[in-house]
Structure formats: C-alpha cells, structure tokens
Design an enzyme around this catalytic site. Structure first.
Site, PDB file in Angstrom:
ATOM      1  CG  HIS A  34      46.240  44.299  33.146  1.00 22.36           C
ATOM      2  ND1 HIS A  34      46.013  45.551  32.615  1.00 22.36           N
ATOM      3  CD2 HIS A  34      46.172  44.439  34.489  1.00 22.36           C
ATOM      4  CE1 HIS A  34      45.810  46.416  33.602  1.00 22.36           C
ATOM      5  NE2 HIS A  34      45.904  45.771  34.741  1.00 22.36           N
ATOM      6  CG  HIS A 269      46.907  41.501  37.658  1.00 20.14           C
ATOM      7  ND1 HIS A 269      45.627  41.044  37.415  1.00 20.14           N
ATOM      8  CD2 HIS A 269      46.815  42.861  37.713  1.00 20.14           C
ATOM      9  CE1 HIS A 269      44.814  42.089  37.345  1.00 20.14           C
ATOM     10  NE2 HIS A 269      45.505  43.190  37.529  1.00 20.14           N
TER      11      HIS A 269
HETATM   12  C1  LIG Z   1      35.631  47.707  40.504  1.00 19.27           C
HETATM   13  C2  LIG Z   1      37.092  47.524  40.340  1.00 19.27           C
HETATM   14  N1  LIG Z   1      37.877  47.480  41.424  1.00 19.27           N
HETATM   15  C3  LIG Z   1      39.202  47.340  41.288  1.00 19.27           C
HETATM   16  C4  LIG Z   1      39.778  47.242  40.057  1.00 19.27           C
HETATM   17  C5  LIG Z   1      41.284  47.132  39.911  1.00 19.27           C
HETATM   18  N2  LIG Z   1      41.624  45.757  39.469  1.00 19.27           N
HETATM   19  C6  LIG Z   1      41.858  45.452  38.200  1.00 19.27           C
HETATM   20  S1  LIG Z   1      42.157  43.847  37.963  1.00 19.27           S
HETATM   21  C7  LIG Z   1      42.021  43.517  39.608  1.00 19.27           C
HETATM   22  C8  LIG Z   1      42.226  42.131  40.139  1.00 19.27           C
HETATM   23  C9  LIG Z   1      41.282  41.240  39.523  1.00 19.27           C
HETATM   24  O1  LIG Z   1      41.562  39.938  39.825  1.00 19.27           O
HETATM   25  P1  LIG Z   1      41.102  38.845  38.801  1.00 19.27           P
HETATM   26  O2  LIG Z   1      39.775  39.177  38.282  1.00 19.27           O
HETATM   27  O3  LIG Z   1      41.276  37.545  39.477  1.00 19.27           O
HETATM   28  O4  LIG Z   1      42.094  39.044  37.605  1.00 19.27           O
HETATM   29  P2  LIG Z   1      43.423  38.249  37.256  1.00 19.27           P
HETATM   30  O5  LIG Z   1      44.527  38.863  38.065  1.00 19.27           O
HETATM   31  O6  LIG Z   1      43.204  36.837  37.620  1.00 19.27           O
HETATM   32  O7  LIG Z   1      43.585  38.482  35.810  1.00 19.27           O
HETATM   33  C10 LIG Z   1      41.722  44.676  40.305  1.00 19.27           C
HETATM   34  C11 LIG Z   1      41.552  44.738  41.769  1.00 19.27           C
HETATM   35  C12 LIG Z   1      38.908  47.297  38.947  1.00 19.27           C
HETATM   36  N3  LIG Z   1      39.374  47.229  37.709  1.00 19.27           N
HETATM   37  N4  LIG Z   1      37.594  47.404  39.129  1.00 19.27           N
END
Ligand SMILES: Cc1ncc(C[n+]2csc(CCOP(=O)(O)OP(=O)(O)O)c2C)c(N)n1
Ligand SMILES: [Mg+2]
Length: 704
Positions: A34, A269
């Site tokens: 990421h 991401h």
């Molecule tokens: C409990 C949980 N649900 C789903 C995920 C999968 N996941 C990883 S990052 C993410 C999106 C997170 O968005 P954000 O915190 O805004 O991260 P950014 O893309 O801005 O770095 C998801 C859904 C996870 N890691 N943990």
C-alpha cells in the site's frame, strides 16, 4: 518547503520524499502493498517522528517510551521506513524483503516481528482502541507510581488513523471512553484524504468527524494541512498543551501524494504504482536516488539514536533516584513492567485451591470465578478488571474493586456496553505492560469482541476473558443469549486457551492458568446456574492443569484407583484400561455444567454392571499439549467414548470418534436454544444424565 526539521538544518522535503521513495520501492519489489498512505502521511510522519516522539531505537522496550500505533496498518511501509531511518535494528535489507516469509517487514505491522512495533494492526479501528488501552495504562501507572519529584511514568501515545479506522464502530466505542477518561496524553493524527478502497468516501462517510470527537469530549484541531510539516508540528504542540482531553488532529492529505498519475485516487491505495509511475513520481519529486538509497544527510536528520539515548539515560537517572527514595515502590514498578508475578503468587494460589477443595462448595462457576478473583487480585495489583455493563451478572468485581476515574485511580473499568473496545483496550493494557487485564460479558456476546480476542491470541497478549452464561443453562433469556457454538468456535482460535471448568476448584485452577500464561489470552466459560462440586483427590486437583483428567474411574469390575494419571505409568494404565475383563465399559468426556450429569450417568450404570470412566476436560488445548502417553492414559484406545457438552457437537468428534463409529457418541445442542427455565431446556434438548446413560449403554456394548 523551507521548513527545518530536527534542528539539524535539513530541508524537510527530502525527508518526506525519502519515506515516499522507500514505500514505493518496497511495494514495487514485493509487487504488493500500500504505497498511497505512506506517501500521503509522509509530512505528518516527519513532524511527529523527528520533533515529538520520545523513543530510543537502541531500546525498543524502554518502559517510558512513547507508544506509536499505526492504526491504518495497511500503510506498514511508512512505519518500517521510519523505524529504519530512526536507527532501529531494521536494516535496509529487511525493507527490500518487505512482505516476504520471515522478514521483519510483514504485510501489516506485527508486534514481536519488528522492533519498535507496539501492536499488530491491519484490522481497521483496533489499533486505535489498543492505543486507548495504552494511554489508559500510562495514566493508571502514573497515578500509582509517580511521587512528587519522581515522574517515572510520563509518556504519550500517538496514533495514525485513516478513514477506515474512523468508519469502524470500534472507534466510537474506544474514543468515547477515551473522552470520558480524559486521556490527554493520547493524540490521534487523522489522515483525512477522502479516499478508501472503493473510491471517494463522500458516498459512504459523511459524518462530521471533528464534531463527533468534540462530542466525545476530545480536543480537536481542525483543518490542518497534512503536507505542511510546520502546521502539523504546531497542531501537535497544541495537543501536548491540552492536559484534560485527548486530541484529534484532522490532517487534510492527498493519498499517493507525489504520484502524477495516481495521487488523490483509490488507485494509489493498495497496489504497486508500477515501474513507469514510480519513474514519473521520482521525476515529479525530483528524487534522483536509486531504489532503496537514501542520502546520508536524510539518514542523519531522521537518526533518533543520540536524542533517544539521552532521554533514556535521563529517565534511568530518574529511576535510580526513585529507587533510592522509594525502594519497594520501584521494585514493584519494575516487576510489573517485566510482567513477572510476585513471589507470594504461587503460595497464594496453592492455598486458595486447597481451601476451595476443602470447602467443596456448590455454586455457579461464575461465582467460583469471582471467588478466584477475590483471592488472586489481593496479591496481584496488576489485575485491572472490568465488564461491558454486566458486572452484577458476570461477577468480575471483587471487594477491592475501585472504579477507574478521570484522575487515573482505580482498578475496575466500567466499559459500558462496548464488548469490542473492552477487549481491544484490554489488549492495549496488556501490550503496554504493567497490567494483567481481565474483562467479562456473556459468552454469546464474545462474538461482538471476536476479532479482538483473535488479535490477543495472535499477539500473544496476556489477558483473561470472563464469559459467563455459557449455555442453555442460562434459561429464560432464550436463544439470543444462549451460547451454542461459542465454546467450539473459540476453541478454533489458535493460541487461545479456552477453559470450561466444572466447579470451584477447576475454576480456581483455570484462573491460575490464565494468570500464569505469558504468551497469550485465556477465555473462561462459566455457568450462570449452580454446579455441584465434584470431589477430587490431590492427584486429580494437580491434574486439572493438564486440561483433561480422570475424575471418576471405571467402576466395579474394572477397579483402579482414581486420579492415577499424575505419576502413574501411563502406558501401563492404557493397557490396563483396555484389558478389563468382561465388564462392559465406556468413558465419558464432559465439561463444565455437564460434569455432574456424567457422574450421575456413571452411578446409574454401575448398578447395571457397566463400568464408566468420567473424564473432566476443562481445557482441550491444555490437554492436547500433554504428551501422547498421558493422553492415552486418560483416553485409553479401544474404549468406547461419549462426550457431553451443552453446545455444538462437532468439535468432540476428534476425541470420541467419527459420526459413523458405533462406539462413539456426542450429546450436545446443535440448534439454537429456546426460552424456558434451564431444567426444562436440558430435558428438551436431551442433555440429561438419562440420555447420557442411554448413549453409554449403547456404545459400551460395542467396546473392546
Ligand atoms: C476491519 C477491516 N475491514 C476491512 C479492511 C480492508 N481494508 C484495508 S484498507 C481499507 C480502506 C481503508 O481506507 P482508509 O483508512 O481511508 O485508508 P487509505 O486508503 O486512505 O489509506 C480497507 C477496507 C481491513 N483492513 N480491516
Ligand atoms: Mg482514506
């Protein structure tokens, strides 16, 4: 950007860009990861790590270090880059091996895998809740141990969190409590980039986050430019000056900042930017260095070793002065931070177990658990308990319980109806050090906490989870409250020891096992209803720790003394058990409130000349860890077996035999429960001594 970092005259731009480049390069090498979050939080990281974070890279376990939690753990490369550049034992080779087997740089940060990583993050929102636990730990320890002129506990907890962490419900549970407790040394830096995996969050995350946190009683710094190191630095300074509230710093950022093609989009991401885009980003940033190469002056600007060593040294001197002024307090502080039990523990536990055995009281095991807490917490001030608004039912309090307050005093946490945060905060207390957390709710609601239970097991974090009302035996509250699959499903979690004790003595020993474990959590499954005390001799009491033991042996016609597995020649015992002459025989494995049913069935069958051994198996995991000879001595091959437990039956097949084995049977409950008095339900579901006797009769006829 002409801001100066770290007082060393280094431009902050190359520092932030070094973090971006290392993240890009490592993700590119791994072909997964990421890059977006590290690139978007680079300036925030520079501000915190080079100007505020108190840490000593040479001593990652130093008791008074600040705790840093990367709650948006998918951005792990940011933390690895920071640890590497700050001078931790994390050489560049480890960054090159990002996400590879047994590297120190796993996909998401893992405590124990990487020096400087305080908790395992990735399941969004939980790192934040762990951090609330760490900040609570600091506050409680400071109130307990600091003395005028002797501030031996004085550190902060810092969190990076993203949209995902704040969307997760656990952020509400945990941050609400942090506000109530006034955890002013907790600061959350929110990566407000408007993006999550599915795209722009405007379609699914329109909360007014700053107002939400203000409503929790937090101090909020709104609208900070997350790409302006000086602005973030100022906001952190403001947070440090607030002494009665935790602080949320809302940093507007651009995900994947620096990437001409992907910045600001969800494309940044969670996948490698690609060779071309990496080259374009390097060009756009003006970063001319080859992959994994960082100029010396940037290393120097990040290097936290000298400053960290000085801070650590100053603290060690403070600790020495404290030791001189308050020797016993200092010894207690050091013992607790090491996680050692006090010298009086062993004798106190033994005396309590002996007293319980002598009393032989018939009580609910939830009550037996409270008696254990009463006895053990007296000698273990590190025990911090709590319940999710069920104290009067789960009996997690004791006569010495004092509510935790905003002042940082107390040892009992009223978590409110927040099972998930309770468990994750417990994990934070445990990881911080200085505490042995325990907390309780109804077994069926362990589902609400489930991932934090799993994380405790994964992180090898010591805590004791008190789960009462463990079956249909709770009665009238009905199927919503009756645990059916929970015992079996908790047993599936690796490194979680699950105990379902049958009486006061087994409960006392289950608690002791949970306290003495240093490498993981323990769940105690306890009854609402009374359970008759099962008399035991000393050998049997000693065998409880083995997780399964002979509670009552084959009866007349197959006479052997009870309690023999301890110290007996196990192989011989196994042979003896399978050569018992002509008397039909069978054994029953039972747990918890079904143990008395097993004893009753055994007594009934003795009158019919069928010899039945009762094996009490309060902890299958502990039993599975025993050597094969012991296990065979308890469960002799060739003897027909029945298991009984008021829950789903599948898990017991591994001990008794397959469903088509005529010498094997399991009595349990494979459907949801019903609302009725407990006695009616045990009859209705056929979990009775009579049904068990029938099954034993059936299988005994087929036994060797
Ligand atoms: C409990 C949980 N649900 C789903 C995920 C999968 N996941 C990883 S990052 C993410 C999106 C997170 O968005 P954000 O915190 O805004 O991260 P950014 O893309 O801005 O770095 C998801 C859904 C996870 N890691 N943990
Ligand atoms: Mg985001």
């Amino acid at each position: 950007m002409k801001d100066q970092a770290n007082g060393k005259g280094t431009d902050v731009k190359p520092m932030a860009d070094a973090l971006r480049a290392l993240a890009m390069d490592a993700v590119e090498a791994a072909k997964s990861g990421h890059p977006g979050m590290p690139m978007g939080m680079a300036e925030i990281a520079v501000a915190l790590w080079t100007r505020h974070l108190k840490h000593d890279p040479a001593a990652p376990r130093w008791a008074d270090r600040d705790r840093f939690v990367l709650s948006n753990g998918h951005g792990s490369m940011l933390q690895y880059a920071l640890l590497h550049l700050a001078g931790y034992e994390l050489p560049i080779g480890e960054l090159k091996r990002f996400r590879q087997l047994h590297s120190k740089t796993p996909g998401h940060p893992e405590v124990g895998a990487t020096p400087g990583v305080e908790t395992t993050t990735g399941p969004l929102g939980q790192g934040l809740a762990n951090a609330v636990g760490m900040a609570l730990a600091e506050k409680l320890l400071a109130a307990r141990f600091n003395r005028p002129g002797h501030e031996v506990v004085d550190h902060r907890t810092w969190v990076f969190a993203g949209d995902g962490c704040l969307m997760e419900g656990i952020s509400h549970e945990a941050c609400s409590l942090a506000g109530t407790w006034g955890l002013s040394k907790l600061t959350v830096l929110y990566d407000d980039n408007g993006i999550s995996i599915d795209g722009e969050v405007a379609g699914w995350f329109t909360d007014d986050t700053p107002s939400r946190f203000e409503a929790y009683g937090w101090h909020v710094v709104r609208g900070v430019d997350g790409h302006d190191v000086a602005a973030v630095d100022r906001a952190i300074g403001e947070a440090v000056r607030v002494t009665d509230k935790p602080t949320l710093i809302c940093c507007r950022t651009v995900i994947g900042k620096g990437s001409p093609g992907k910045a600001g989009s969800a494309d940044a991401h969670g996948s490698a930017l690609g060779e071309k885009e990496v080259a374009a980003t390097r060009a756009a940033l003006g970063w001319t260095h080859p992959p994994f190469e960082v100029p010396r002056e940037v290393y120097a600007a990040f290097d936290a070793r000298a400053k960290g060593a000085a801070a650590h040294r100053a603290w060690s001197e403070r600790l020495s002065a404290y030791r001189a002024a308050h020797p016993s307090l200092a010894a207690e502080f050091e013992r607790r931070m090491e996680g050692d039990l006090p010298v009086e523990w062993t004798s106190a536990a033994a005396a309590f177990v002996a007293a319980q055995a002598a009393k032989g009281e018939t009580v609910a095991t939830r009550k037996a658990s409270q008696q254990a807490i009463e006895a053990y917490a007296k000698v273990l001030p590190e025990m911090v308990g709590g319940s999710a608004d069920l104290t009067g039912s789960v009996f997690t309090n004791w006569s010495g319980s004092v509510p935790v307050t905003r002042e940082g005093t107390g040892n009992y946490v009223y978590f409110g109806v927040r099972e998930f945060a309770m468990t994750a905060i417990g994990n934070g207390l445990s990881l911080h050090g200085g505490f042995l957390p325990y907390h309780g709710t109804f077994l069926t609601f362990s589902d609400y906490a489930r991932n934090a239970v799993r994380m405790a097991a994964l992180m090898k974090a010591r805590s004791v989870m008190v789960y009462t009302h463990d079956s249909i035996g709770l009665g009238e509250d009905g199927p919503t409250h009756q645990a059916i699959e929970h015992a079996a499903s908790l047993r599936l979690i690796p490194n979680l020891d699950v105990w379902r004790p049958c009486d006061t003595v087994e409960t006392a020993l289950a608690w002791a096992a949970g306290i003495e474990r240093r490498d993981g959590p323990t769940a105690l499954l306890l009854s609402r209803q009374n359970v008759a005390y099962a008399p035991k001799d000393a050998g049997q009491v000693a065998a409880i720790r083995r997780g399964g033991y002979v509670l009552a042996d084959f009866g007349p016609g197959a006479e052997r003394p009870t309690g023999r597995p301890e110290g007996a020649a196990p192989g011989g015992e196994a042979r003896a058990a399978s050569s018992g002459g002509t008397t039909p025989r069978a054994l029953v494995i039972a747990t918890g409130s079904e143990v008395p049913l097993a004893l009753a069935a055994r007594a009934a069958l003795a009158n019919e000349g069928i010899a039945v051994r009762v094996v009490s198996m309060p902890c299958t995991q502990a039993f599975d860890r025993q050597d094969p000879a012991y296990r065979a001595s308890v469960l002799p091959p060739g003897v027909a077996r029945v298991a009984i437990e008021a829950g789903v039956t599948d898990g017991w097949r591994k001990y008794v035999g397959a469903a088509d084995d005529p010498r094997a049977a399991v009595i349990g409950v494979d459907t949801f429960g019903e609302s009725a008095p407990a006695g009616v339900l045990f009859e209705h579901f056929g979990v009775t001594a009579r049904a068990l006797a029938d099954a034993l009769r059936r299988v005994a006829a087929r036994s060797d």
